[in-house]
Design an enzyme around this catalytic site. Sequence first.
Site, short mmCIF file in Angstrom:
data_model
loop_
_atom_site.label_atom_id
_atom_site.label_comp_id
_atom_site.label_asym_id
_atom_site.label_seq_id
_atom_site.Cartn_x
_atom_site.Cartn_y
_atom_site.Cartn_z
N ILE A 137 -49.76 -103.15 90.29
CA ILE A 137 -48.60 -102.27 90.54
C ILE A 137 -48.29 -102.22 92.04
CG2 ILE A 137 -49.90 -100.10 90.78
CD1 ILE A 137 -47.68 -98.85 88.95
N ASP B 63 -46.03 -103.35 86.78
CA ASP B 63 -46.56 -102.11 86.20
C ASP B 63 -46.86 -102.46 84.74
OD1 ASP B 63 -47.00 -99.72 84.94
OD2 ASP B 63 -45.28 -98.69 85.85
N TYR C 146 -61.35 -90.29 80.39
CA TYR C 146 -61.59 -91.73 80.59
C TYR C 146 -62.43 -92.30 79.43
CZ TYR C 146 -63.63 -95.84 83.04
OH TYR C 146 -64.06 -97.09 83.42
P1 NAD Z 1 -59.75 -100.02 90.36
O1 NAD Z 1 -59.25 -98.64 90.27
O2 NAD Z 1 -60.51 -100.45 91.55
O3 NAD Z 1 -58.55 -101.05 90.15
C1 NAD Z 1 -57.53 -100.86 89.21
C2 NAD Z 1 -56.31 -101.58 89.71
O4 NAD Z 1 -55.28 -101.36 88.75
C3 NAD Z 1 -55.79 -101.06 91.06
O5 NAD Z 1 -55.61 -102.11 91.97
C4 NAD Z 1 -54.48 -100.40 90.71
O6 NAD Z 1 -53.50 -100.51 91.74
C5 NAD Z 1 -54.07 -101.15 89.47
N1 NAD Z 1 -53.14 -100.40 88.64
C6 NAD Z 1 -53.10 -99.07 88.44
N2 NAD Z 1 -52.08 -98.74 87.65
C7 NAD Z 1 -51.46 -99.90 87.33
C8 NAD Z 1 -50.34 -100.22 86.54
N3 NAD Z 1 -49.62 -99.27 85.93
N4 NAD Z 1 -50.00 -101.52 86.40
C9 NAD Z 1 -50.70 -102.49 87.03
N5 NAD Z 1 -51.75 -102.25 87.83
C10 NAD Z 1 -52.14 -100.96 87.97
O7 NAD Z 1 -60.61 -100.28 89.03
P2 NAD Z 1 -61.79 -101.32 88.82
O8 NAD Z 1 -63.04 -100.67 89.24
O9 NAD Z 1 -61.44 -102.64 89.35
O10 NAD Z 1 -61.83 -101.35 87.22
C11 NAD Z 1 -61.10 -102.29 86.47
C12 NAD Z 1 -61.36 -102.02 85.00
O11 NAD Z 1 -62.78 -102.06 84.74
C13 NAD Z 1 -60.91 -100.64 84.51
O12 NAD Z 1 -60.44 -100.75 83.20
C14 NAD Z 1 -62.17 -99.82 84.52
O13 NAD Z 1 -62.12 -98.80 83.58
C15 NAD Z 1 -63.20 -100.87 84.12
N6 NAD Z 1 -64.53 -100.49 84.56
C16 NAD Z 1 -64.86 -100.48 85.89
C17 NAD Z 1 -66.13 -100.10 86.30
C18 NAD Z 1 -66.52 -100.07 87.75
O14 NAD Z 1 -67.62 -99.61 88.06
N7 NAD Z 1 -65.68 -100.55 88.66
C19 NAD Z 1 -67.08 -99.74 85.33
C20 NAD Z 1 -66.71 -99.72 83.99
C21 NAD Z 1 -65.44 -100.13 83.62
C1 AKB Z 2 -66.62 -94.82 86.62
O1 AKB Z 2 -67.56 -94.26 87.24
O2 AKB Z 2 -65.63 -94.25 86.18
C2 AKB Z 2 -66.74 -96.31 86.38
C3 AKB Z 2 -67.36 -96.55 85.05
C4 AKB Z 2 -68.82 -96.56 84.90
O3 AKB Z 2 -66.65 -96.73 84.10
N1 AKB Z 2 -67.47 -96.90 87.45
#
Ligand code: NAD
Ligand code: AKB
Length: 338
Positions: free
Chosen positions: A56, A73, A163
């Site tokens: 986005i 988006d 979440y």
């Molecule tokens: P993040 O928040 O770092 O990145 C998410 C990205 O999505 C951001 O760059 C944001 O700008 C973009 N975004 C937000 N709204 C948007 C939209 N409407 N359209 C397009 N892009 C949009 O998250 P992350 O840590 O990279 O996580 C990615 C995925 O992995 C998520 O689904 C999260 O739930 C999952 N996840 C992450 C972790 C972790 O520890 N990082 C753990 C479990 C699950």
């Molecule tokens: C969070 O803390 O929300 C993420 C996850 C474990 O999904 N890092």
Amino acid sequence: MTNLSFGDYFISKVIFVQILVMSKILVVGACGQIGIELVLELRKLYGTHTVLASDIKDNCPEAIIDGPYITLDIMDKSKLETIVENNNVKQVYLLAALLSATAESKPRFAWKLNMEGLFNVLELAKSKKINKIFWPSSIAVFGSNSPMDQTPQHTVMEPSTVYGISKLAGERWCEYYHNKYDVDVRSIRYPGLISYKSAPGGGTTDYAVDIFVKAVSHDEYTCYLSAESKLPMMYMSDAIRATIEIMEAPSDSIKIRSSYNLAGISFNPKELADEIQKKRADFKIKYQPDFRQAIADSWPNSIDDSCAQKDWNWKNESKLKDLVSKMLIGLSRDKEEV
Ligand code: NAD
Ligand code: AKB
């Protein structure tokens, strides 16, 4: 090759390979903590121009500027469809979501983004415009009634955060689209991910990244979780490898179409701080739990990922000691470069 001359057969093969080569992988949410590293790794494997990064955000991060980038988006279904059609996208990695801590301050919006984005991508696969989806779930699908230690793949799941509720609902929808419409969707319940190339995006496990940022700048860290809050965690390179391995696995080996448990290393803030202090003797930490403590308390201490090990040969590599060294070196190098 029965009815084709060798020349025709050769040409048809070349066309087939060209179609494969020309098809693209779309990463949605590419500017986030996982997105940047996933785009880099996918580009290394499949070619820079095969991987279309999208987010986005208007501006492409420096780290992935060498390849194609588009602003999207994920809730804009028609723009998503146009991008998929115009670029011959065949695989989508859907990472856009609000994470646990941020989602608690915007529950309705978090539900809308986390669910609508998934539906838009599942529908594209249902209509056969794309062939394969990766969508991450999380340890947040578990709740305080789940077994806390070595939480099994199949168990009580009563998440208490918006979440976690959205991830559990998403898992059920993934399985539904697979069973009803033969959608090839693959998913992992990531633990908390630890990395230094991009900042984490508003999760409960973010302390395990923030702590290193303070350690390299010789500042005291105030931890928003208690010293004993043990959580499942993983170093980013293992998570990226798991993501690509599950996507590359033969379809019939993916027996679970909701989401797979995935385990890395479990530790609490004190254990992490102790390991950092072995390398940075001046590092100091204090504890001031806030609202994120209740979220952490409802999540498992450790995860049983035997199904992932059995079905697609998953194996975690990084241990706590390696992770601490890699984070300190990675962040120190970045600091010197700035
Ligand atoms: P993040 O928040 O770092 O990145 C998410 C990205 O999505 C951001 O760059 C944001 O700008 C973009 N975004 C937000 N709204 C948007 C939209 N409407 N359209 C397009 N892009 C949009 O998250 P992350 O840590 O990279 O996580 C990615 C995925 O992995 C998520 O689904 C999260 O739930 C999952 N996840 C992450 C972790 C972790 O520890 N990082 C753990 C479990 C699950
Ligand atoms: C969070 O803390 O929300 C993420 C996850 C474990 O999904 N890092």
